[in-house]
Design a protein around this motif. Structure first.
Motif, PDB file in Angstrom:
ATOM      1  N   VAL A   1       1.021  -1.258   0.053  1.00 17.61           N
ATOM      2  CA  VAL A   1      -0.128  -0.139  -0.208  1.00 17.61           C
ATOM      3  C   VAL A   1       0.360   1.335   0.203  1.00 17.61           C
ATOM      4  CG1 VAL A   1      -1.307   1.439   1.166  1.00 17.61           C
ATOM      5  CG2 VAL A   1      -2.149  -1.489   1.370  1.00 17.61           C
ATOM      6  N   ILE A   2       0.610   2.385  -0.419  1.00 14.71           N
ATOM      7  CA  ILE A   2       2.008   3.064  -0.574  1.00 14.71           C
ATOM      8  C   ILE A   2       0.774   4.908  -0.523  1.00 14.71           C
ATOM      9  CG2 ILE A   2       2.576   2.565  -2.355  1.00 14.71           C
ATOM     10  CD1 ILE A   2       1.911   3.957  -4.763  1.00 14.71           C
ATOM     11  N   ASP A   3      -0.807   4.834  -0.214  1.00 17.23           N
ATOM     12  CA  ASP A   3      -1.424   5.792  -0.194  1.00 17.23           C
ATOM     13  C   ASP A   3      -2.749   5.288   0.350  1.00 17.23           C
ATOM     14  OD1 ASP A   3      -1.866   8.488   0.260  1.00 17.23           O
ATOM     15  OD2 ASP A   3      -1.361   9.102  -1.531  1.00 17.23           O
ATOM     16  N   VAL A   4      -3.510   5.846   0.938  1.00 17.64           N
ATOM     17  CA  VAL A   4      -4.867   6.068   0.943  1.00 17.64           C
ATOM     18  C   VAL A   4      -5.900   6.538   1.335  1.00 17.64           C
ATOM     19  CG1 VAL A   4      -7.062   4.176   2.325  1.00 17.64           C
ATOM     20  CG2 VAL A   4      -4.757   2.982   2.452  1.00 17.64           C
ATOM     21  N   VAL A   5      -6.972   7.034   0.354  1.00 14.83           N
ATOM     22  CA  VAL A   5      -8.000   8.297   0.213  1.00 14.83           C
ATOM     23  C   VAL A   5      -9.109   8.274   0.023  1.00 14.83           C
ATOM     24  CG1 VAL A   5      -8.404   9.646  -1.920  1.00 14.83           C
ATOM     25  CG2 VAL A   5      -5.793   9.098  -1.452  1.00 14.83           C
ATOM     26  N   ALA A   6      -9.504   8.628   1.041  1.00 12.43           N
ATOM     27  CA  ALA A   6     -11.304   9.137   1.346  1.00 12.43           C
ATOM     28  C   ALA A   6     -11.591   9.987   0.181  1.00 12.43           C
ATOM     29  CB  ALA A   6     -11.351   9.801   2.324  1.00 12.43           C
ATOM     30  N   GLU A   7     -12.427   9.215  -0.462  1.00 11.16           N
ATOM     31  CA  GLU A   7     -13.211   9.010  -1.810  1.00 11.16           C
ATOM     32  C   GLU A   7     -14.607  10.197  -1.767  1.00 11.16           C
ATOM     33  OE1 GLU A   7     -12.517   9.384  -4.634  1.00 11.16           O
ATOM     34  OE2 GLU A   7     -10.680   7.897  -5.178  1.00 11.16           O
ATOM     35  N   ALA A   8     -14.840   9.660   0.037  1.00 13.43           N
ATOM     36  CA  ALA A   8     -16.446   9.794   0.860  1.00 13.43           C
ATOM     37  C   ALA A   8     -16.785   9.434   1.470  1.00 13.43           C
ATOM     38  CB  ALA A   8     -17.758   9.038  -0.710  1.00 13.43           C
ATOM     39  N   PRO A   9     -17.738   9.728   2.219  1.00 12.20           N
ATOM     40  CA  PRO A   9     -17.437   9.110   3.899  1.00 12.20           C
ATOM     41  C   PRO A   9     -17.980   7.318   4.082  1.00 12.20           C
ATOM     42  CG  PRO A   9     -19.424  11.182   3.793  1.00 12.20           C
ATOM     43  CD  PRO A   9     -18.674  10.348   2.006  1.00 12.20           C
TER      44      PRO A   9
ATOM     45  N   TRP B   1     -16.110   5.672   1.479  1.00  9.19           N
ATOM     46  CA  TRP B   1     -15.980   4.918  -0.267  1.00  9.19           C
ATOM     47  C   TRP B   1     -14.389   5.439   0.635  1.00  9.19           C
ATOM     48  CZ3 TRP B   1     -16.213   2.452  -4.789  1.00  9.19           C
ATOM     49  CH2 TRP B   1     -18.044   1.977  -4.704  1.00  9.19           C
ATOM     50  N   VAL B   2     -13.305   4.150  -0.188  1.00 13.23           N
ATOM     51  CA  VAL B   2     -12.182   4.375   0.016  1.00 13.23           C
ATOM     52  C   VAL B   2     -10.928   4.095  -0.580  1.00 13.23           C
ATOM     53  CG1 VAL B   2     -11.467   2.641   1.473  1.00 13.23           C
ATOM     54  CG2 VAL B   2      -9.400   4.758   1.887  1.00 13.23           C
ATOM     55  N   SER B   3     -10.204   4.783  -1.798  1.00 11.02           N
ATOM     56  CA  SER B   3      -9.199   4.572  -2.669  1.00 11.02           C
ATOM     57  C   SER B   3      -7.956   3.809  -2.161  1.00 11.02           C
ATOM     58  CB  SER B   3      -9.128   5.573  -3.856  1.00 11.02           C
ATOM     59  OG  SER B   3     -10.135   5.493  -4.545  1.00 11.02           O
ATOM     60  N   ILE B   4      -7.443   2.692  -2.732  1.00 10.37           N
ATOM     61  CA  ILE B   4      -6.215   1.916  -2.043  1.00 10.37           C
ATOM     62  C   ILE B   4      -5.567   2.411  -2.895  1.00 10.37           C
ATOM     63  CG2 ILE B   4      -4.948   0.835  -0.568  1.00 10.37           C
ATOM     64  CD1 ILE B   4      -7.908  -0.475   0.226  1.00 10.37           C
TER      65      ILE B   4
ATOM     66  N   ILE C   1     -10.070  -3.363 -10.208  1.00  9.74           N
ATOM     67  CA  ILE C   1      -9.430  -1.527 -10.531  1.00  9.74           C
ATOM     68  C   ILE C   1     -10.539  -0.896 -10.372  1.00  9.74           C
ATOM     69  CG2 ILE C   1      -7.438  -2.745 -10.484  1.00  9.74           C
ATOM     70  CD1 ILE C   1      -7.066  -2.421 -13.144  1.00  9.74           C
ATOM     71  N   SER C   2     -10.474   0.388  -9.891  1.00 15.69           N
ATOM     72  CA  SER C   2     -10.919   1.528 -10.405  1.00 15.69           C
ATOM     73  C   SER C   2     -10.015   2.768 -11.200  1.00 15.69           C
ATOM     74  CB  SER C   2     -11.223   2.117  -9.319  1.00 15.69           C
ATOM     75  OG  SER C   2     -10.549   2.566  -8.443  1.00 15.69           O
ATOM     76  N   ALA C   3      -9.582   1.977 -11.257  1.00 14.61           N
ATOM     77  CA  ALA C   3      -7.998   3.004 -12.798  1.00 14.61           C
ATOM     78  C   ALA C   3      -7.639   1.829 -13.321  1.00 14.61           C
ATOM     79  CB  ALA C   3      -7.942   4.312 -11.897  1.00 14.61           C
TER      80      ALA C   3
ATOM     81  N   ALA D   1     -12.905  -1.711   7.853  1.00 16.93           N
ATOM     82  CA  ALA D   1     -11.372  -1.831   7.872  1.00 16.93           C
ATOM     83  C   ALA D   1     -10.462  -2.273   7.032  1.00 16.93           C
ATOM     84  CB  ALA D   1     -11.430  -3.630   8.741  1.00 16.93           C
ATOM     85  N   LEU D   2     -10.206  -1.684   6.657  1.00 21.08           N
ATOM     86  CA  LEU D   2      -9.919  -1.753   5.140  1.00 21.08           C
ATOM     87  C   LEU D   2      -9.557   0.169   4.947  1.00 21.08           C
ATOM     88  CD1 LEU D   2     -10.450  -4.215   1.829  1.00 21.08           C
ATOM     89  CD2 LEU D   2      -8.959  -4.227   3.390  1.00 21.08           C
ATOM     90  N   MET D   3     -10.389   0.951   5.811  1.00 23.16           N
ATOM     91  CA  MET D   3     -10.654   2.353   5.657  1.00 23.16           C
ATOM     92  C   MET D   3      -9.846   2.530   6.571  1.00 23.16           C
ATOM     93  SD  MET D   3     -14.350   2.987   5.322  1.00 23.16           S
ATOM     94  CE  MET D   3     -14.367   4.685   4.369  1.00 23.16           C
TER      95      MET D   3
END
Length: 519
Positions: A301-309, A311-314, A350-352, A372-374
C-alpha cells in the motif's frame, strides 16, 4: 454545468426555470416528464462554456496529494471477434471429452447385458455416475483460477457454468446412487433398504462416496439465493473450498468401484489423465501462479484516499509494473496483510486503468472487512491473485461503447472509460448526488477522451431515471446504441433493467458484456 441539446446552462438556471413553472432548456425531449427530476439530473459533455478543461481530479488526501501519473490515450480497433473462436473451442472440447467419458461405458458393456428393468437401472446408474464424475472435474476447473481459461472463456461465463453445472452435478449424483440401489435391489430380489446397507458395509470407499454426496447437497442448498444472501462472503468462500474434498473422496470411489476403471486399459488411463489435468490446473491457478506473481511484484500500500464518507481508494505499488499484464475492467483477489483482515481474500475490480506505477482499488464500506480496509496505512504488504475477468476493452466487437454503472459497479467502469475509444457514453445511475463517486475524474476523462457522461440521478419512480432505462430512452440518449458494445456493472436490479432495455433497443447479445461479480 449541464448541457441540454448543445446549449450550456447552470444548475441554478435549471432550478429557477423549474420553480417558475417553465419548460426545460432548449426544448428537451424530457421536458414533459422530468421537470422536477432536472434539479438532480445532470451530465457532462465536452469542454466548459469558456473552452477550458475541467479541474484535474482529486487523487490525494485532504491537504496532500496522492499518486499521479499520465496515461496515453488508447485508440484501438475492436478486437473482440477473434475471441469468439476461443469460447467455441472450449465448448467443443467440453462436449467431446464428455462424450468420450460416456463412450468408455458403451465399449465396456456387452451386447444384450441390459435385459430387464433392474439391469436398465444399473446401466443408467453407471452412465449418470460417469457423467457426474466428469462434471465434478469441470466444476473444479472452473474454480481453479487458472489464467488461460479465464482469458479464453471469460470469468462471467465460467461463473455461470460453475453454477449451472454444479446444480446438474448434484441431481445426477443423487440419481446415480438411487438408480444403482434400486437396480441392484431389483436384480437381487431384496429391499432397497437392505441393498443400501449391504453397499455401505461391504463395498470399498462407499462411505466416503456418501460423505462426498452429503457435502455436495449441503453446498447446493446453501447456494440457493434464499440462504446464500444471509451468509458472509468469507464463510461462503470457506465452505466452497470443500469442493476439493469432494474431488478427493470421489476419486477413491470411482477407481475402487467403477466397473469401467478397475481394469487397466484406455478407460482407466483416460480418467487418470483427466484427474491429473484438473490437479495441475488447481495447483497452478491457486498456488504456483499467485506465488510467482507476488514474488515478482512485491505489492505494498502506498496511499489511502477517502473518496466519500463510506468510500476509500487504496493505491498499491510494487516492482516491475512494466511486466504487469493487466487490463482496465479486470479484478484481483486482494489480501491485505494487516491486523484483522490478513486472513481474508476478497475480489475487487481496479478503479483506474493500470499504469507503470500503481494499481488502485476503490472499496465501499458495507461490512466488517471493508470497513477495516478504510483504516489501512501505507507500507502494508498486499498479496494479489489475478488478474481475472473478461470485462475488458479487448472484448469489443464494435467501434464504440456504452457503459452503464450503478453502486459499486462504477469502480470497474471508471477504469474502462479510461481505456475506451473516443465517443464512449457512460450512464451512471445513483439515487442521489451524494452517492456519485469519481465525479471530478469522470468529468475530466470525458473532456480528455471526447466521451459523454450522463448522471441519471433520482429514485426509481421518478420519470427521468425510469425513462432513461427503456429502449426509447436509450435511443434518445444514444441514438446509435445498437451499434455499440454495452458494458454493464451494478446491482442486480439495475443490470436486469438495463439488459432488458438494451436488448429492446436492438443490441445483440454478443455486444453485451457483464462484470463477473455475483458472489
Amino acid at each position: 454545468m449541464t448541457l441540454f441539446h448543445g446549449e450550456w446552462y447552470t444548475s441554478a438556471d435549471i432550478k429557477d426555470t423549474v420553480r417558475s413553472g417553465g419548460h426545460s432548456p432548449a426544448g428537451s425531449h424530457w421536458e414533459s416528464e422530468t421537470s422536477q427530476a432536472l434539479r438532480t439530473t445532470t451530465f457532462f459533455d465536452g469542454p466548459l462554456v469558456d473552452g477550458s478543461p475541467p479541474a484535474p481530479p482529486r487523487q490525494g488526501r485532504a491537504g496532500g496529494s496522492g499518486p499521479e501519473t499520465s496515461r496515453p490515450l488508447r485508440e484501438t480497433k475492436p478486437p473482440g471477434p477473434k475471441r469468439a473462436g476461443n469460447h467455441l473451442l472450449v465448448t467443443l472440447i467440453f462436449w467431446f471429452t464428455l462424450a468420450a467419458s460416456v463412450e468408455v461405458w458403451w465399449l465396456n458393456t456387452p451386447r444384450g447385458s441390459v435385459n430387464g428393468s433392474g439391469t436398465a437401472m444399473i446401466a443408467a446408474g453407471r452412465i449418470t455416475g460417469m457423467i457426474s464424475g466428469f462434471l465434478l472435474l469441470v466444476v473444479i476447473v472452473t474454480m481453479s483460477r487458472v489464467g488461460w481459461l479465464e482469458y479464453w472463456f471469460g470469468a462471467h461465463d465460467l461463473l455461470n457454468w460453475h453454477k449451472s453445472l454444479g446444480g446438474t452435478l448434484i441431481v445426477l449424483t443423487v440419481a446415480h446412487a438411487g438408480l444403482l440401489i434400486f437396480g441392484y435391489a431389483s436384480v437381487s430380489k431384496v429391499s432397497a433398504t437392505r441393498e443400501t446397507w449391504q453397499m455401505l458395509t461391504t463395498l470399498e470407499d462407499m462411505v466416503s462416496a456418501c460423505i462426498a454426496t452429503g457435502i455436495m447437497i449441503l453446498l447446493g442448498i446453501l447456494a440457493i439465493r434464499l440462504f446464500r444472501r444471509h451468509l458472509p462472503y468469507e464463510l461462503w468462500h470457506t465452505l466452497h473450498l470443500s469442493g476439493y474434498v469432494v474431488l478427493l473422496l470421489a476419486y477413491g470411489h470411482q477407481f475402487a468401484l467403477g466397473a469401467e476403471l478397475i481394469k487397466p486399459g484406455f478407460a482407466r488411463w483416460y480418467w487418470i489423465t483427466l484427474h491429473v489435468f484438473v490437479g495441475v490446473c488447481v495447483l497452478w491457478g491457486r498456488i504456483v501462479e499467485p506465488l510467482a506473481f507476488n514474488l515478482r511484484h512485491r505489492f505494498r500500500v502506498i496511499d489511502v484516499v477517502a473518496e466519500a464518507p463510506d468510500w476509500v481508494s487504496i493505491y498499491v505499488g510494487g516492482r516491475r509494473f512494466d511486466r504487469l499484464d493487466t487490463q482496465a475492467g479486470q479484478y484481483f483477489r486482494w489480501r491485505f496483510l494487516a491486523r484483522g483482515v490478513w486472513w481474508q481474500s476478497h475480489p475487487f475490480s481496479i478503479s483506474a486503468a493500470p499504469n507503470a506505477e500503481w494499481l488502485r482499488v476503490s472499496v465501499k464500506a458495507i461490512g466488517g472487512h471493508t470497513r477495516a480496509l478504510m483504516q489501512l496505512r501505507p507500507g502494508v504488504r498486499v498479496l494479489l491473485s489475478g488478474p481475472s475477468g473478461a470485462f475488458t476493452p479487448d472484448r469489443r466487437v464494435c467501434d464504440r461503447a456504452l457503459l452503464i454503472a450503478g453502486g459499486s459497479g462504477i469502480a470497474p467502469v471508471r477504469s474502462l472509460l479510461e481505456a475506451m475509444p473516443a465517443d464512449t457514453v457512460l450512464l451512471y445511475r445513483a439515487s442521489s448526488e451524494e452517492e456519485l463517486i469519481f465525479r471530478d475524474e469522470l468529468d475530466n476523462l470525458a473532456y480528455e477522451r471526447g466521451a459523454r457522461v450522463y448522471y441519471v440521478v433520482g429514485s426509481r419512480n421518478e420519470p427521468w431515471p425510469r425513462r432513461a432505462f427503456t429502449p426509447a430512452g436509450l435511443r434518445e440518449l444514444v441514438p446509435d446504441v445498437k451499434r455499440r458494445d454495452v458494458y454493464l456493472c451494478g446491482p442486480p436490479g439495475l443490470i436486469a433493467m438495463a439488459r432488458k432495455a438494451v436488448r429492446g433497443a436492438g443490441v445483440r447479445r454478443r455486444q453485451i458484456h457483464l462484470d463477473p461479480f455475483e458472489f
